[in-house]
Motif scaffolding. Structure first.
Motif, PDB file in Angstrom:
ATOM      1  N   ASP A 137      47.030  26.423  31.747  1.00  0.00           N
ATOM      2  CA  ASP A 137      48.327  27.078  31.617  1.00  0.00           C
ATOM      3  C   ASP A 137      48.687  27.775  32.929  1.00  0.00           C
ATOM      4  OD1 ASP A 137      50.617  28.356  30.837  1.00  0.00           O
ATOM      5  OD2 ASP A 137      49.797  29.141  28.968  1.00  0.00           O
ATOM      6  N   PRO A 138      49.823  27.423  33.564  1.00  0.00           N
ATOM      7  CA  PRO A 138      50.193  28.091  34.828  1.00  0.00           C
ATOM      8  C   PRO A 138      50.585  29.552  34.658  1.00  0.00           C
ATOM      9  CG  PRO A 138      51.913  26.580  34.120  1.00  0.00           C
ATOM     10  CD  PRO A 138      50.768  26.358  33.203  1.00  0.00           C
ATOM     11  N   ALA A 139      50.832  30.012  33.424  1.00  0.00           N
ATOM     12  CA  ALA A 139      51.211  31.408  33.212  1.00  0.00           C
ATOM     13  C   ALA A 139      50.054  32.362  33.500  1.00  0.00           C
ATOM     14  CB  ALA A 139      51.715  31.607  31.780  1.00  0.00           C
ATOM     15  N   TYR A 140      48.820  31.879  33.448  1.00  0.00           N
ATOM     16  CA  TYR A 140      47.654  32.725  33.668  1.00  0.00           C
ATOM     17  C   TYR A 140      47.109  32.618  35.090  1.00  0.00           C
ATOM     18  CZ  TYR A 140      47.784  32.760  28.571  1.00  0.00           C
ATOM     19  OH  TYR A 140      48.180  32.891  27.274  1.00  0.00           O
ATOM     20  N   ARG A 141      47.800  31.937  35.958  1.00  0.00           N
ATOM     21  CA  ARG A 141      47.349  31.806  37.336  1.00  0.00           C
ATOM     22  C   ARG A 141      47.658  33.076  38.124  1.00  0.00           C
ATOM     23  NH1 ARG A 141      46.312  26.816  39.532  1.00  0.00           N
ATOM     24  NH2 ARG A 141      47.133  27.531  41.536  1.00  0.00           N
ATOM     25  N   ILE A 142      46.834  33.322  39.144  1.00  0.00           N
ATOM     26  CA  ILE A 142      47.047  34.452  40.037  1.00  0.00           C
ATOM     27  C   ILE A 142      48.044  34.056  41.115  1.00  0.00           C
ATOM     28  CG2 ILE A 142      45.873  36.097  41.568  1.00  0.00           C
ATOM     29  CD1 ILE A 142      43.298  35.495  40.093  1.00  0.00           C
ATOM     30  N   GLU A 143      48.815  35.011  41.572  1.00  0.00           N
ATOM     31  CA  GLU A 143      49.775  34.739  42.636  1.00  0.00           C
ATOM     32  C   GLU A 143      49.017  34.349  43.919  1.00  0.00           C
ATOM     33  OE1 GLU A 143      53.480  36.962  44.975  1.00  0.00           O
ATOM     34  OE2 GLU A 143      52.279  38.020  43.471  1.00  0.00           O
ATOM     35  N   CYS A 183      39.652  38.185  39.601  1.00  0.00           N
ATOM     36  CA  CYS A 183      39.925  38.192  38.158  1.00  0.00           C
ATOM     37  C   CYS A 183      40.358  39.577  37.676  1.00  0.00           C
ATOM     38  CB  CYS A 183      38.691  37.728  37.388  1.00  0.00           C
ATOM     39  SG  CYS A 183      38.182  36.031  37.743  1.00  0.00           S
ATOM     40  N   ARG A 184      39.804  40.628  38.269  1.00  0.00           N
ATOM     41  CA  ARG A 184      40.128  41.985  37.818  1.00  0.00           C
ATOM     42  C   ARG A 184      41.548  42.408  38.179  1.00  0.00           C
ATOM     43  NH1 ARG A 184      34.543  43.162  39.065  1.00  0.00           N
ATOM     44  NH2 ARG A 184      35.121  43.618  41.225  1.00  0.00           N
ATOM     45  N   ILE A 185      42.156  41.776  39.176  1.00  0.00           N
ATOM     46  CA  ILE A 185      43.514  42.175  39.546  1.00  0.00           C
ATOM     47  C   ILE A 185      44.538  41.725  38.522  1.00  0.00           C
ATOM     48  CG2 ILE A 185      42.912  42.139  41.989  1.00  0.00           C
ATOM     49  CD1 ILE A 185      44.377  39.505  42.230  1.00  0.00           C
ATOM     50  N   GLN A 186      44.113  40.998  37.496  1.00  0.00           N
ATOM     51  CA  GLN A 186      45.007  40.610  36.405  1.00  0.00           C
ATOM     52  C   GLN A 186      45.136  41.698  35.344  1.00  0.00           C
ATOM     53  OE1 GLN A 186      46.653  38.096  37.738  1.00  0.00           O
ATOM     54  NE2 GLN A 186      46.400  36.693  36.022  1.00  0.00           N
ATOM     55  N   PRO A 402      40.422  23.387  43.180  1.00  0.00           N
ATOM     56  CA  PRO A 402      41.048  24.522  42.472  1.00  0.00           C
ATOM     57  C   PRO A 402      40.732  24.560  40.984  1.00  0.00           C
ATOM     58  CG  PRO A 402      42.674  22.833  42.983  1.00  0.00           C
ATOM     59  CD  PRO A 402      41.404  22.409  43.671  1.00  0.00           C
ATOM     60  N   GLU A 403      40.349  23.419  40.373  1.00  0.00           N
ATOM     61  CA  GLU A 403      40.077  23.425  38.933  1.00  0.00           C
ATOM     62  C   GLU A 403      38.849  24.266  38.582  1.00  0.00           C
ATOM     63  OE1 GLU A 403      40.278  20.744  40.790  1.00  0.00           O
ATOM     64  OE2 GLU A 403      42.247  19.889  40.278  1.00  0.00           O
ATOM     65  N   THR A 404      37.899  24.371  39.502  1.00  0.00           N
ATOM     66  CA  THR A 404      36.686  25.137  39.208  1.00  0.00           C
ATOM     67  C   THR A 404      36.992  26.614  39.036  1.00  0.00           C
ATOM     68  OG1 THR A 404      35.383  23.526  40.453  1.00  0.00           O
ATOM     69  CG2 THR A 404      34.366  25.665  40.031  1.00  0.00           C
ATOM     70  N   PHE A 405      37.793  27.180  39.933  1.00  0.00           N
ATOM     71  CA  PHE A 405      38.131  28.598  39.771  1.00  0.00           C
ATOM     72  C   PHE A 405      39.041  28.808  38.571  1.00  0.00           C
ATOM     73  CE2 PHE A 405      40.855  32.290  40.573  1.00  0.00           C
ATOM     74  CZ  PHE A 405      39.875  33.278  40.665  1.00  0.00           C
ATOM     75  N   SER A 406      39.863  27.839  38.218  1.00  0.00           N
ATOM     76  CA  SER A 406      40.695  27.990  37.024  1.00  0.00           C
ATOM     77  C   SER A 406      39.834  28.142  35.780  1.00  0.00           C
ATOM     78  CB  SER A 406      41.632  26.782  36.888  1.00  0.00           C
ATOM     79  OG  SER A 406      42.514  26.692  37.985  1.00  0.00           O
ATOM     80  N   LYS A 407      38.722  27.406  35.706  1.00  0.00           N
ATOM     81  CA  LYS A 407      37.805  27.567  34.581  1.00  0.00           C
ATOM     82  C   LYS A 407      37.085  28.910  34.660  1.00  0.00           C
ATOM     83  CE  LYS A 407      37.007  22.592  34.216  1.00  0.00           C
ATOM     84  NZ  LYS A 407      36.001  21.495  34.302  1.00  0.00           N
ATOM     85  N   PHE A 408      36.728  29.320  35.862  1.00  0.00           N
ATOM     86  CA  PHE A 408      36.096  30.629  36.049  1.00  0.00           C
ATOM     87  C   PHE A 408      37.023  31.735  35.562  1.00  0.00           C
ATOM     88  CE2 PHE A 408      34.962  34.408  38.415  1.00  0.00           C
ATOM     89  CZ  PHE A 408      33.580  34.389  38.451  1.00  0.00           C
ATOM     90  N   LEU A 409      38.292  31.649  35.909  1.00  0.00           N
ATOM     91  CA  LEU A 409      39.270  32.649  35.488  1.00  0.00           C
ATOM     92  C   LEU A 409      39.528  32.585  33.993  1.00  0.00           C
ATOM     93  CD1 LEU A 409      41.340  34.839  36.271  1.00  0.00           C
ATOM     94  CD2 LEU A 409      42.976  32.994  36.744  1.00  0.00           C
ATOM     95  N   ALA A 410      39.532  31.379  33.432  1.00  0.00           N
ATOM     96  CA  ALA A 410      39.772  31.238  31.985  1.00  0.00           C
ATOM     97  C   ALA A 410      38.663  31.889  31.174  1.00  0.00           C
ATOM     98  CB  ALA A 410      39.904  29.766  31.639  1.00  0.00           C
ATOM     99  N   LEU A 411      37.410  31.742  31.625  1.00  0.00           N
ATOM    100  CA  LEU A 411      36.319  32.405  30.920  1.00  0.00           C
ATOM    101  C   LEU A 411      36.424  33.914  31.002  1.00  0.00           C
ATOM    102  CD1 LEU A 411      33.292  30.140  31.949  1.00  0.00           C
ATOM    103  CD2 LEU A 411      34.292  30.349  29.677  1.00  0.00           C
ATOM    104  N   TYR A 412      36.895  34.414  32.123  1.00  0.00           N
ATOM    105  CA  TYR A 412      37.062  35.861  32.279  1.00  0.00           C
ATOM    106  C   TYR A 412      38.201  36.378  31.392  1.00  0.00           C
ATOM    107  CZ  TYR A 412      37.300  40.419  34.583  1.00  0.00           C
ATOM    108  OH  TYR A 412      37.295  41.775  34.849  1.00  0.00           O
TER     109      TYR A 412
END
Length: 417
Positions: A137-143, A183-186, A402-412
């Protein structure tokens, strides 16, 4: 005659190389030498009623006289460098029934298969759909997410260490801290992230019975992100009950407890690593860095087995606190996540504890989702690799995924979105 003698010695050295390894024969400088056996030392004979004559009074060795026997010298103080501990049988925690222990340096021979049998679990390839939907989901991506992740990799590999090739034990923790900071800046967007705490250097302990043996997981296990609220269950009731028909993997004739430390001095203790009343009691995600705790690196297969064992220990220790020591099928399964990395390659795992009845192979099984061998980047070189005047690997960062960090962020973000 001299020439013939020399030729004969050379022929012996060339034609009898195999005899040089035989007992009692050695070929040295063209000569055949028979080795002599060392003289056996005669044992002292004690005759009851007769006292042997020793050279104690002479204060030096005298041939023909017996060697004196001195009593063992005991110190009148406690020396910590030469202190003799009690025997295992005299220790208060000694038990006749042995226990097999898994700790942070244990490398399972059969890897994931052995860990699945020890934890009575079913393996599912890939992450759950709920986490994958968050990652896509692009809504959960970091700027400016990709640029920030590349900067974190450059900080760990190029800027934080003066060496051309920094050690893994140095750049791996730096990369993990930088990714967690991203991840914490979200938190302004998802306020629930503020109800979490990251703990380091804590110890977990969990014991259980499997068939006729006792097993235990204890020791340090990386960093733990804990939360005030537990993670929701990934599998529904129907999927949990369907695991009754699942058959656990077998690796006969290898024993399931191979590579585990056998000890008779242990304590049947279940501890999450925190005191009662800790405001963040629920384990959320466990972060394991390959070279942060031990010097010897783990291969991917033993590393994945380590993830399963320590994540299972977290869930089991929490279940024993909530539901007691009696084995049972949990009405509210406990879910714990895990991320392991060596600084370049990532392993993602989600563990759901459905039952604490682990003694037999029948009944409900636990469920594990595993996404393995996900590379964050291919190379990060300070100097290019040149072969035959052709640049094989350019300097700098290459092969970013970039997909690897997206999974890292999704788990967080899981549990807060």
């Amino acid at each position: 005659m001299a020439m013939w003698s020399r030729a004969w010695r050379v022929a012996v050295a060339d034609l009898l190389p195999a005899y040089s390894g035989c007992r009692g024969l050695h070929v040295t400088a063209g000569r055949l030498i028979r080795a002599q056996r060392p003289k056996e030392r005669l044992e002292a004979v004690e005759i009851p009623g007769l006292e042997p004559i020793t050279f104690r009074d002479r204060m030096h060795f005298v041939p023909g006289l017996a060697e004196p026997k001195h009593p063992a010298w005991e110190r009148e103080w406690v020396d910590p460098l030469h202190r003799r501990g009690p025997k295992y049988e005299e220790m208060p925690l000694y038990k006749e029934r042995p226990c097999y222990t898994f700790h942070q340096r244990t490398k399972l021979l059969e890897g994931v298969k052995q860990a699945l049998w020890l934890t009575k679990s079913k393996l599912i390839d890939g992450l759950p759909k709920r986490i994958l939907s968050i990652a896509e989901d692009p809504a959960y991506r970091i700027e400016n997410q990709d640029e920030r992740v590349k900067a974190a990799i450059s900080h760990a590999r190029f800027w934080s260490a003066p060496e051309i090739r920094p050690e893994r034990a140095r750049f791996c923790p730096v990369l993990m801290q930088d990714l967690l900071h991203l991840c914490r800046i979200q938190q302004p967007q998802f306020p629930t992230l503020g109800s979490r705490m990251l703990a380091e250097n804590y110890r977990v302990s969990a014991t259980w019975e499997r068939e006729t043996d006792i097993y235990r997981v204890c020791g340090l296990n990386g960093m733990l992100l804990s939360s005030k609220h537990p993670l929701p269950a990934m599998a529904g009731e129907e999927e949990i009950l369907s695991t009754d028909k699942h058959t656990l993997p077998t690796f006969y004739p290898i024993s399931p407890n191979i590579d585990l430390q056998l000890t008779n001095v242990y304590e049947l203790h279940n501890d999450t690593g925190f005191r009662n009343g800790y405001p963040f009691p629920h384990a959320h995600t466990l972060y394991i860095m390959e070279s942060s705790i031990i010097a010897r690196s783990f291969r991917p297969e033993p590393l994945r087995a380590k993830m399963i064992m320590f994540t299972f220990a977290e869930a089991l220790a929490r279940a024993k606190v909530l539901y007691g020591e009696e084995p049972k099928v949990l009405h509210n399964p406990i879910t714990v996540q895990c991320v392991a990395t060596n600084g370049r390659q990532f392993q993602f795992l989600v563990f759901q504890l459905n039952t604490t009845d682990l003694q037999s192979n029948d009944g409900v099984k636990n469920i594990i989702w595993l996404d393995q061998d996900q590379f964050l980047y291919d190379y990060a070189k300070c100097l290019p690799i040149i072969r035959k005047k052709v640049i094989q690997v350019p300097a700098g960062l290459s092969g970013y995924c970039p997909e690897t960090f997206s999974k890292f962020l999704a788990l967080y973000l899981h549990g807060a979105v």
